[in-house]
Design a protein around this motif. Structure first.
Motif, PDB file in Angstrom:
ATOM      1  N   THR A  95      -3.768  -7.155 -31.856  1.00  0.00           N
ATOM      2  CA  THR A  95      -3.124  -8.687 -31.095  1.00  0.00           C
ATOM      3  C   THR A  95      -4.382  -8.761 -30.834  1.00  0.00           C
ATOM      4  OG1 THR A  95      -2.833  -7.062 -29.480  1.00  0.00           O
ATOM      5  CG2 THR A  95      -1.484  -7.180 -31.574  1.00  0.00           C
TER       6      THR A  95
ATOM      7  N   GLU B  43      -2.854 -10.166 -35.555  1.00  0.00           N
ATOM      8  CA  GLU B  43      -2.090 -11.241 -35.610  1.00  0.00           C
ATOM      9  C   GLU B  43      -1.515 -11.463 -33.849  1.00  0.00           C
ATOM     10  OE1 GLU B  43       0.202 -13.893 -35.266  1.00  0.00           O
ATOM     11  OE2 GLU B  43      -0.011 -13.688 -37.079  1.00  0.00           O
ATOM     12  N   PRO B  44      -1.850 -12.793 -33.307  1.00  0.00           N
ATOM     13  CA  PRO B  44      -1.785 -12.392 -31.695  1.00  0.00           C
ATOM     14  C   PRO B  44      -1.087 -12.583 -31.056  1.00  0.00           C
ATOM     15  CG  PRO B  44      -3.299 -14.531 -32.185  1.00  0.00           C
ATOM     16  CD  PRO B  44      -2.846 -13.673 -33.697  1.00  0.00           C
TER      17      PRO B  44
ATOM     18  N   LEU C  81       3.831 -10.342 -33.852  1.00  0.00           N
ATOM     19  CA  LEU C  81       3.883  -9.206 -34.126  1.00  0.00           C
ATOM     20  C   LEU C  81       4.845  -8.415 -35.635  1.00  0.00           C
ATOM     21  CD1 LEU C  81       2.388  -6.968 -33.598  1.00  0.00           C
ATOM     22  CD2 LEU C  81       3.533  -6.523 -31.618  1.00  0.00           C
TER      23      LEU C  81
ATOM     24  N   TRP D 174      -0.816  -8.627 -26.589  1.00  0.00           N
ATOM     25  CA  TRP D 174       0.274  -9.243 -26.539  1.00  0.00           C
ATOM     26  C   TRP D 174       1.157 -10.042 -26.101  1.00  0.00           C
ATOM     27  CZ3 TRP D 174       5.495  -7.878 -27.469  1.00  0.00           C
ATOM     28  CH2 TRP D 174       6.064  -8.698 -28.972  1.00  0.00           C
TER      29      TRP D 174
END
Length: 172
Positions: free
Chosen positions: A35, A67-68, A71, A92
């Motif tokens: 993240t 995938e920042p 999620l 995140w």
């Protein structure tokens, strides 16, 4: 299938333990979901070194995704491919807050998504509320938000571990 949350302080061994659990998980290649923003986005050599250290520790068995923000989407996309490791919920949350997204709704969406996964998910988070109360409003808001998010995800998890000095303590 199990949803496992691993929490603890900085450098407590959370990520290493999570990797061990994911490698011992269900069939298929383990999936690492990072993240953190890409290292170049940080402009911070120390954070870049942390990211590089995590990357170097994983071998070719791992499939990696960065995938920042989305999620829930990446968990849905990778379900059925093998055990997934999400590292970490605290970054995140910071990304969501910086993007001015509704982290509470995103957290509820994540908790609901976790209940419907067919492959194991191991999530790493930081226990940020064990120290003194921060001295500024932004840090207090982040600390409070992290605590609330952790409670949401712990409620949805099958197992929760607190890492202390590299040792996992099962709390759920």
């Amino acid at each position: 299938m199990a949803i496992t949350l691993i929490t603890g302080g900085a450098r407590s061994g959370k990520s290493l333990y999570a990797e061990k659990l994911a490698l011992g998980g269900a069939s298929g290649s383990p999936v690492y979901i990072a993240t953190a923003q890409p290292p170049e986005a940080w402009g911070d050599s120390e954070m870049s070194a942390r990211i590089a250290s995590h990357q170097a520790r994983r071998d070719t068995r791992w499939r990696n995704y960065e995938e920042p923000l989305d999620l829930t989407g990446i968990l849905q996309k990778t379900d059925g491919e093998g055990a997934r490791l999400v590292d970490c919920l605290t970054l995140w949350l910071a990304n969501l807050m910086e993007a001015e997204r509704d982290w509470r709704q995103e957290g509820r969406n994540l908790a609901d998504c976790l209940k419907n996964q067919t492959s194991a998910v191991v999530l790493v988070t930081n226990e940020v509320g064990l120290g003194i109360v921060p001295d500024n409003a932004l840090a207090r808001r982040f600390c409070d938000s992290a605590g609330a998010l952790n409670q949401m995800i712990a409620s949805a998890a099958d197992e929760v571990y607190l890492m202390v000095s590299g040792l996992p303590l099962k709390v759920k």
